[in-house]
Design an enzyme around this catalytic site. Structure first.
Site, PDB file in Angstrom:
ATOM      1  N   HIS A 371     -10.708  -2.631 -18.422  1.00 21.02           N
ATOM      2  CA  HIS A 371      -9.644  -3.178 -17.562  1.00 21.02           C
ATOM      3  C   HIS A 371      -8.255  -2.686 -17.916  1.00 21.02           C
ATOM      4  O   HIS A 371      -7.278  -3.237 -17.408  1.00 21.02           O
ATOM      5  CB  HIS A 371      -9.633  -4.707 -17.632  1.00 21.02           C
ATOM      6  CG  HIS A 371     -10.815  -5.367 -17.015  1.00 21.02           C
ATOM      7  ND1 HIS A 371     -10.841  -5.799 -15.707  1.00 21.02           N
ATOM      8  CD2 HIS A 371     -12.031  -5.669 -17.530  1.00 21.02           C
ATOM      9  CE1 HIS A 371     -12.012  -6.348 -15.450  1.00 21.02           C
ATOM     10  NE2 HIS A 371     -12.755  -6.284 -16.539  1.00 21.02           N
ATOM     11  N   LYS A 562       3.024 -12.556 -11.297  1.00 24.72           N
ATOM     12  CA  LYS A 562       2.026 -11.965 -12.206  1.00 24.72           C
ATOM     13  C   LYS A 562       2.494 -12.210 -13.629  1.00 24.72           C
ATOM     14  O   LYS A 562       3.613 -12.669 -13.833  1.00 24.72           O
ATOM     15  CB  LYS A 562       1.902 -10.468 -11.949  1.00 24.72           C
ATOM     16  CG  LYS A 562       3.256  -9.738 -11.958  1.00 24.72           C
ATOM     17  CD  LYS A 562       3.126  -8.251 -11.658  1.00 24.72           C
ATOM     18  CE  LYS A 562       2.926  -7.972 -10.197  1.00 24.72           C
ATOM     19  NZ  LYS A 562       1.960  -6.934  -9.936  1.00 24.72           N
ATOM     20  N   ARG A 563       1.627 -11.916 -14.598  1.00 18.72           N
ATOM     21  CA  ARG A 563       2.074 -12.050 -15.975  1.00 18.72           C
ATOM     22  C   ARG A 563       3.303 -11.185 -16.232  1.00 18.72           C
ATOM     23  O   ARG A 563       3.495 -10.152 -15.592  1.00 18.72           O
ATOM     24  CB  ARG A 563       0.946 -11.628 -16.932  1.00 18.72           C
ATOM     25  CG  ARG A 563      -0.151 -12.655 -17.042  1.00 18.72           C
ATOM     26  CD  ARG A 563       0.338 -13.962 -17.613  1.00 18.72           C
ATOM     27  NE  ARG A 563       0.637 -13.826 -19.026  1.00 18.72           N
ATOM     28  CZ  ARG A 563      -0.099 -14.359 -20.002  1.00 18.72           C
ATOM     29  NH1 ARG A 563      -1.168 -15.078 -19.734  1.00 18.72           N
ATOM     30  NH2 ARG A 563       0.238 -14.177 -21.267  1.00 18.72           N
ATOM     31  N   LYS A 568       4.846  -3.962 -16.119  1.00 15.53           N
ATOM     32  CA  LYS A 568       4.842  -4.468 -14.741  1.00 15.53           C
ATOM     33  C   LYS A 568       6.248  -4.439 -14.131  1.00 15.53           C
ATOM     34  O   LYS A 568       6.419  -4.557 -12.924  1.00 15.53           O
ATOM     35  CB  LYS A 568       4.253  -5.877 -14.683  1.00 15.53           C
ATOM     36  CG  LYS A 568       2.773  -5.932 -15.066  1.00 15.53           C
ATOM     37  CD  LYS A 568       2.249  -7.367 -15.032  1.00 15.53           C
ATOM     38  CE  LYS A 568       0.854  -7.531 -15.618  1.00 15.53           C
ATOM     39  NZ  LYS A 568      -0.218  -7.119 -14.690  1.00 15.53           N
ATOM     40  N   THR A 670      -4.756  -7.252  -8.673  1.00 17.38           N
ATOM     41  CA  THR A 670      -5.528  -7.945  -7.644  1.00 17.38           C
ATOM     42  C   THR A 670      -4.595  -8.814  -6.797  1.00 17.38           C
ATOM     43  O   THR A 670      -4.890  -9.102  -5.641  1.00 17.38           O
ATOM     44  CB  THR A 670      -6.623  -8.825  -8.273  1.00 17.38           C
ATOM     45  OG1 THR A 670      -6.059  -9.535  -9.385  1.00 17.38           O
ATOM     46  CG2 THR A 670      -7.786  -7.996  -8.758  1.00 17.38           C
ATOM     47  N   LYS A 674      -4.205  -9.800  -2.624  1.00 16.96           N
ATOM     48  CA  LYS A 674      -4.053 -11.150  -2.051  1.00 16.96           C
ATOM     49  C   LYS A 674      -2.808 -11.217  -1.176  1.00 16.96           C
ATOM     50  O   LYS A 674      -2.822 -11.818  -0.093  1.00 16.96           O
ATOM     51  CB  LYS A 674      -3.989 -12.194  -3.170  1.00 16.96           C
ATOM     52  CG  LYS A 674      -5.283 -12.266  -3.981  1.00 16.96           C
ATOM     53  CD  LYS A 674      -5.103 -13.024  -5.295  1.00 16.96           C
ATOM     54  CE  LYS A 674      -6.249 -12.731  -6.247  1.00 16.96           C
ATOM     55  NZ  LYS A 674      -5.980 -13.167  -7.632  1.00 16.96           N
TER      56      LYS A 674
END
Ligand code: GPQ
Length: 831
Positions: A371, A562-563, A568, A670, A674
Site C-alpha cells: 500500500h 484525509k490524514r 499529501k 480512495t 468517494k
C-alpha cells in the site's frame, strides 16, 4: 427435541425476522423493554439506539446463521482477509441499507416520535483503523458479502481505536477513543473458540521417536485470544459473513501459578501485561514504528487467526494438506506478514509436516498487497527484538532466507549485490528483518493498489522481486463501496439517480454511465444542483454548530479530507489560500470566486510537522475569516475529528476535491473516488488512482496540475533547489513571507519557522516546484465555477463515469486473478 419445534412457529412467535413496519416497531418496543429494561418515559436516546440496534441485529442473525450453516455444509473455499485495521464506520445505517429496510424503519421511528438520524448519531463508530488502508478493508468486506463470496475478516479488537481529535488554540489534542464504553450491540463474543499464543522464551531441538530432527518453542509467556464476531451483511442478499476480531487476555492457568506461590500482585501484573496487547491501535499512517508491542500485536492476531482456520478445517473433516485449497489469505500490507512464518511453524512443529510440503501450502495460501512507496512505511524489525519475542520464527526466517537466496543465486549467478539487496535480513548496519521481502517470498501473488503504484513497485521499490518473480505481480486498483458512500450518505442523489436509471447501479456501478444521456437535460441539471446545494447547506449548519463559523452554501466548497502528511501536501492548499488572501489585500475590490476551504484529518501524535500544518490552517483561518477586507469571500474551516461518520457528511457537500500529493507518493487514494462519485470535480496530480480517475472521467473534466513522477525523479536527481522558485515567483514569495513574518501568528515569527525553513531549504515534496501550476489550475477552477451549467455538466459526468471504482469491481478482480474463489448462494432455511 430441539429439531421438533416447528420452524415456522418459531419464526412467527419470535417477531425477530419480520421486516414490515409494524413488526419492526413491535420488535423495537420489545427490545426497549426486555433488553434495555426501560419504558419510554425513562428511556434515553442511547436506549432507543440500542433497542433499534438489537432489532436490526436479530434480522442479521437469521442471515448470519444460515450463511455459516451453508458454508459448513458445502465446505466452501473461503477468503481470509488479514488486516491490522478495519475502519468500519457506524453499523446501524449500513445494515438498514443492506437489509433494504432503511425507509420503513425511518418511518416507523417517526411514528414513534423518534428521528432515525438522531439514533444513528448515537452510535460510537468502531475506529479500528487510521485511514485509507483500514477503510479499504471495510469496503472490501462489504463487497465480499454483496458478491456472496465466503469470507472472514481477521484482525484485532482494539479497546481504544484511533484517538479522538480535539482542537485547542488551533493545535491538535488527542483523547482516547472509548468506543466500547456504552456496549457494542453488533458483536458476539465466542470464548469457546479462544486460542493460546506463545511469546518470548527460547527454542529446543530434539530427535523424535522416528529419528527425525525437530524443534520446539518454549515460550516465557502465554496469552489467550478471544474472538469477537461481527456480522457483515451484503447488499440485498442473504449472505452475512464474519469479521472476527481478537482480544487478548491472560490465561487462567497462568494466574494460578502465581496465586499458588502467593504472588497475587504478580499475577495481576501478568494479566495486565497480557491485556495490553489488544489495548490500543497504533496511530501511525504510512509510517512504521519499530515498537515491540506493535510486533506483538501483529503476531498475536495472526497466530490466533491461523489456529482458528485450522480448527475450522478440522471441523469440516478436511486434512491439513488442504489448507490452501480451503483458504486464500490476503495480507493487507506487511502488518500480518509474520503469518508466512507462523503457518510454517504450525505445519512443521505442531503437525510434523516436512519442509517442502509446508512451504508449498504456505506460499499457495498467501497473497500480499502493498500500500505504499514511502520508504519510512516499509516495516523492518531489529533482529534482537524479533528474536527475543519470536525465537523460533527467527530460526525459520533464516532457513527460508537461505533457501530463497539459493534460488536467487541460481537465477542470477555472480550477483552478490543483488543477494544483499534481496535478503530477508538487512545487514547494512544494525540487522533487521525486512517484512516486505518476507511477504514477497512467502506469497504467490503481489499487488499494488493503482496502476501507477504497481508500475512503480515493479520499477523501483520491489524491482528485484519483480525480476525474480514477474508472474507474481498484478495490479488491483482500489475501489469503494457505493452502499455506504452513496446510498447511505447521499440518499437524495441516490434517489434521483434511481428515478432515472433504476436501482441496479447500486450493485453494478458501471450502469451509472446511463446518466450521460441526461447530462444536458436542464431539468436534471437543476435537480442535480439542488441536491448538491442541499448537502452544502447541511454541512454549513454543521460548521456553524461545531466551529461557530458562518459559511455561504453558494460559495465553492473546496475540500481536503484525509490524514495529515507532508506528502499529501495540505500546506500546498494553504499556500493557495494565502495567495488569494494576498490578492484581496492588495486589491480589496478584486473579482474572485467565493470559496469555503474545508479541511479534515488527523495527524499522528508524534508527527510534529503534520501537527504544525494543522495549527497553520487554524491560524490562517482565524485571520482570513475575520478580516473585513475579505468580505466573507474566503472562509477557512478545520473540521475536527475526521472519521467515517464525518466523511459521510463531507463527500456529498464537496464541489472540489483536493488530491494534490507529490506525484509518485500516494499509492492510490480512495477519498478521491468517494468525492468524484458524489459529483465533486477533482484538482489533482498524476498520482495514485487520480491517473485512472482522469482516464475514466475524461481529461476535460479533471483539473490536472503539477510535475509527473518522472519529472519529480529527474528534479531530485539533478539537485532540486526550492529557493529558486521562491525568488522567481512573486506570489509564492509573498505567501511564504507572510507566514514567516508572524502575520498569522500574532507577530510570532518563530512559530511556523520549522515549516518555512523546511520548504525553503529542503521541500522534499516539491511544493514550490508545483506551486505555479497549482495556482494557475485553481484560477481555472474559479473561472469554470462561474459557469454553473458547465460545472454541473462536468459534475454529472464525473459521477456517471466512476463505475470502475466500485469495490465490487476490485473484489471481482481479486477473486478471479488471485483467490480463485466462487460465489456461494445462501438460502434462508432457519429462523
Ligand atoms: N495507506 Cl502503508 C494507509 O492508509 N496506511 C498505511 O499505513 C499505508 C498505506 C493507504 C495509502 O496511503 C493510500 O494511498 C491507499 O489508497 C490506501 O492505503 C489503501 O490502499
Amino acid at each position: 427435541s430441539l429439531d421438533a419445534i416447528d420452524l415456522q412457529d418459531r419464526c412467527e412467535l419470535s417477531n425477530r425476522t419480520g421486516m414490515d413496519s409494524e413488526t419492526l416497531k413491535r420488535a423495537f418496543l420489545n427490545n426497549l423493554f426486555y433488553v434495555q429494561g426501560k419504558f419510554p418515559a425513562l428511556a434515553t436516546t442511547n436506549d432507543y439506539y440500542m433497542a433499534l440496534a438489537y432489532t436490526v441485529r436479530d434480522r442479521l442473525l437469521q442471515r448470519w446463521i444460515n450463511t455459516a450453516a451453508t458454508y459448513t455444509e458445502l465446505g466452501s473455499r473461503t477468503v481470509a482477509y488479514f488486516s491490522a485495521e478495519f475502519l468500519m464506520g457506524p453499523h446501524l445505517g449500513n445494515n438498514l441499507i443492506n437489509l433494504g429496510i432503511y425507509d420503513q424503519v425511518e418511518q416507523g421511528m417517526a411514528e414513534l416520535g423518534l428521528s432515525l438520524d438522531e439514533l444513528q448519531e448515537e452510535e460510537e463508530e468502531p475506529g479500528l483503523g487510521n485511514g485509507g488502508l483500514g477503510r479499504l478493508a471495510a469496503c472490501y468486506l462489504d463487497s465480499l458479502a454483496t458478491l456472496d463470496i465466503p469470507s472472514l475478516g481477521y484482525g484485532i479488537r482494539y479497546e481504544f481505536g484511533i484517538f479522538d481529535q480535539d482542537i485547542r488554540d488551533g493545535w491538535q489534542v488527542e483523547r482516547t477513543d472509548k468506543w466500547l464504553s456504552a456496549g457494542n450491540p453488533w458483536e458476539i463474543a465466542r470464548p469457546e473458540w479462544s486460542v493460546e499464543i506463545k511469546l518470548g522464551g527460547h527454542t529446543e531441538h530434539y530427535t523424535d521417536d522416528h529419528g527425525n530432527y525437530r524443534s520446539r518453542w518454549v515460550p516465557d509467556q502465554v496469552v489467550k485470544g478471544i474472538p469477537y464476531d461481527t456480522p457483515i451483511l451484503g447488499y440485498q442478499t442473504n449472505t452475512a459473513n464474519t469479521l472476527r476480531l481478537w482480544t487478548a487476555e491472560a490465561p487462567e492457568s497462568f494466574d494460578f501459578r502465581s496465586f499458588n506461590s502467593g504472588d497475587y500482585l504478580g499475577a495481576v501484573y501478568e494479566k495486565m501485561i497480557s491485556e495490553n496487547i489488544s489495548k490500543v491501535l497504533y496511530p501511525n499512517d504510512d509510517s512504521s514504528q519499530g515498537k515491540q508491542l506493535r510486533l506483538t500485536q501483529q503476531f498475536f492476531f495472526v497466530s490466533c487467526s491461523l489456529q482458528d482456520m485450522i480448527r475450522i478445517l478440522h471441523g469440516q473433516n478436511l486434512p491439513l494438506e488442504n489448507f490452501h485449497k480451503k483458504f486464500a489469505v490476503q495480507l493487507n500490507d506487511t502488518h500480518p506478514a509474520i503469518s508466512v512464518v507462523e503457518l510454517m511453524r504450525l505445519l512443521i512443529d505442531h503437525h510434523q509436516m516436512d519442509w517442502e510440503q509446508a512451504w508449498t501450502i504456505t506460499h499457495q495460501t498467501f497473497a500480499y498487497t502493498n500500500h505504499t512507496l514511502l520508504p519510512e512505511a516499509l516495516e523492518r524489525w531489529p533482529i534482537e527484538l524479533f528474536g527475543s519475542l519470536l525465537p523460533r520464527h527467527l530460526e525459520l526466517i533464516y532457513e527460508i532466507n537461505q533457501r530463497f537466496l539459493d534460488e536467487v543465486r541460481i537465477k542470477f549467478p555472480d550477483d552478490e549485490e543483488r543477494m544483499i539487496r534481496m535478503s530477508l535480513i538487512d545487514e547494512s548496519g544494525e540487522r533487521y528483518v525486512r517484512m516486505a521481502h518476507l511477504a514477497c517470498v512467502g506469497s504467490h501473488a503481489i499487488n499494488g493498489v493503482a496502476a501507477l503504484h504497481t508500475e512503480l513497485l515493479q520499477k523501483d521499490v520491489l524491482r528485484d522481486f519483480y525480476e525474480m518473480y514477474p508472474h507474481k505481480f498484478t495490479n488491483k486498483t482500489n475501489g469503494v463501496t457505493p452502499r455506504r458512500f452513496m446510498v447511505l450518505s447521499n440518499s437524495q442523489l441516490s434517489k434521483l439517480i434511481t428515478s432515472k436509471i433504476g436501482d441496479s447501479w447500486i450493485k453494478n456501478l458501471k450502469e451509472l454511465q446511463q446518466l450521460e444521456q441526461f447530462v444536458d437535460d436542464a431539468g436534471f441539471q437543476v435537480e442535480w444542483r439542488r441536491i448538491k446545494q442541499h448537502s452544502k447547506t447541511e454541512l454549513a449548519t454543521y460548521i456553524q454548530n461545531n466551529n461557530n463559523i458562518t459559511v455561504d452554501p453558494d460559495s465553492l466548497f473546496d475540500i481536503q479530507a484525509k490524514r495529515f502528511h507532508e506528502y499529501k501536501r495540505q500546506h500546498l492548499s494553504l499556500l493557495h489560500i494565502v495567495t488569494l488572501y494576498n490578492r484581496i489585500k492588495a486589491n480589496p475590490d478584486i473579482e474572485i470566486t467565493p470559496r469555503t476551504f474545508i479541511f479534515g484529518g488527523k495527524a499522528a501524535p508524534g508527527y510534529f510537522m503534520a501537527k504544525l500544518i494543522i495549527k497553520l490552517i487554524n491560524s490562517v483561518g482565524n485571520v482570513v475569516n475575520r478580516d473585513p477586507d475579505v468580505r466573507g469571500r474566503l472562509k477557512v474551516v478545520f473540521l475536527k475529528d475526521y472519521n467515517v461518520k464525518l466523511a459521510q457528511r463531507i463527500y456529498p457537500a464537496a464541489d472540489l476535491s483536493e488530491q494534490i500529493s507529490t506525484a509518485g507518493k500516494e499509492a492510490s487514494g480512495t477519498g478521491n473516488m468517494k468525492f468524484a462519485l458524489n459529483g465533486a470535480l477533482t484538482i489533482g496530480t498524476l498520482d495514485g488512482a487520480n491517473v485512472e480517475i482522469r482516464e475514466e472521467v475524461g481529461e476535460e473534466n479533471f483539473f490536472l496540475f503539477g510535475l509527473t513522477t518522472e519529472e519529480v525523479y529527474h528534479k531530485r536527481a539533478h539537485g532540486y533547489r526550492s529557493r529558486d522558485y521562491y525568488h522567481t515567483n512573486a506570489e509564492l514569495k509573498l505567501a511564504i513571507d507572510r507566514i514567516a513574518s508572524g502575520f498569522f501568528s500574532q507577530g510570532d515569527a518563530e512559530l511556523f519557522r520549522p515549516l518555512v525553513d523546511d520548504l525553503l531549504n529542503q521541500d522534499q515534496y516539491f511544493l514550490f516546484a508545483d506551486y505555479a501550476s497549482y495556482i494557475a489550475c485553481q484560477d481555472q477552477v474559479a473561472a469554470v465555477y462561474k459557469d454553473q451549467t458547465k460545472w454541473t455538466r462536468m459534475s454529472i459526468l464525473n459521477a456517471a463515469r466512476m463505475g470502475k471504482f466500485s469495490s465490487d469491481r476490485s473484489i471481482e478482480d481479486y477473486c478471479r486473478d488471485i483467490w480463485k474463489v466462487e460465489p456461494v448462494n445462501v438460502e434462508l432455511r432457519q429462523c
